[in-house]
Design a protein around this motif. Structure first.
Motif, PDB file in Angstrom:
ATOM      1  N   ARG A  39     -26.215 -11.023  25.550  1.00 42.28           N
ATOM      2  CA  ARG A  39     -25.677 -12.379  25.489  1.00 42.28           C
ATOM      3  C   ARG A  39     -25.331 -12.888  26.879  1.00 42.28           C
ATOM      4  N   LEU A  44     -25.648 -16.987  27.043  1.00 44.22           N
ATOM      5  CA  LEU A  44     -25.321 -17.598  25.762  1.00 44.22           C
ATOM      6  C   LEU A  44     -23.808 -17.778  25.638  1.00 44.22           C
ATOM      7  N   ASP A  45     -23.397 -18.611  24.717  1.00 39.85           N
ATOM      8  CA  ASP A  45     -21.989 -18.917  24.489  1.00 39.85           C
ATOM      9  C   ASP A  45     -21.170 -17.642  24.265  1.00 39.85           C
ATOM     10  N   LEU A  48     -20.397 -16.170  20.751  1.00 40.68           N
ATOM     11  CA  LEU A  48     -21.431 -15.478  19.994  1.00 40.68           C
ATOM     12  C   LEU A  48     -21.184 -13.978  20.078  1.00 40.68           C
ATOM     13  N   ASP A  49     -21.089 -13.341  18.911  1.00 36.39           N
ATOM     14  CA  ASP A  49     -20.933 -11.888  18.890  1.00 36.39           C
ATOM     15  C   ASP A  49     -21.948 -11.302  17.909  1.00 36.39           C
ATOM     16  N   SER A  52     -22.077 -12.570  14.517  1.00 37.46           N
ATOM     17  CA  SER A  52     -22.672 -13.902  14.354  1.00 37.46           C
ATOM     18  C   SER A  52     -24.056 -13.797  13.713  1.00 37.46           C
ATOM     19  N   SER A  56     -25.259 -15.805  10.493  1.00 37.20           N
ATOM     20  CA  SER A  56     -26.492 -16.588  10.569  1.00 37.20           C
ATOM     21  C   SER A  56     -27.450 -16.192   9.452  1.00 37.20           C
TER      22      SER A  56
END
Length: 113
Positions: A39, A44-45, A48-49, A52, A56
């Motif tokens: 990540r 990426l943000d 986000l883990d 996530s 999703s």
């Protein structure tokens, strides 16, 4: 039981789905660490883990029309209410769902005209 682990990764007799390069199972913390590194490398943000991906997965299954009970069973939730917390469907999906419901409700009214 062979779970299809890649022979190049799994030690003889290891049936782990995701074996490490040493043949042992990957721990949740090692998967999370690898995910965090990727990540960061991809910028990426930070919100986000690895979990996530699970959320999703649930959201995408719902958006493409899988049965709610199937989705609940896929992620191993005892209660549908837990699964609903995971679902973060898109605004487009919500609009389509409302439109479908309204069309179904108003169809008899349109037929009588």
């Amino acid at each position: 039981m062979d779970r299809g682990a890649p022979p190049a990764l799994a030690a003889d007799g290891n049936t782990s789905l995701w074996p490490s390069e040493r043949g042992a199972r990957l721990s949740a913390s090692s998967v999370s660490t690898i995910f965090t590194r990727c990540r960061k490398d991809l910028a990426l943000d930070e919100g986000l883990d690895f979990h996530s991906l699970r959320r999703s997965y649930v959201s995408h299954l719902i958006e493409v029309g899988y049965d709610e009970l199937f989705v609940q069973q896929q992620v191993g939730h005892e209660h549908a209410s837990t699964t609903s917390l995971y679902a973060h469907v898109s605004p487009d999906y919500r609009a389509r769902t409302v439109r479908t419901a309204l069309d179904r409700i108003t169809a008899p009214l349109r037929e009588t005209k």
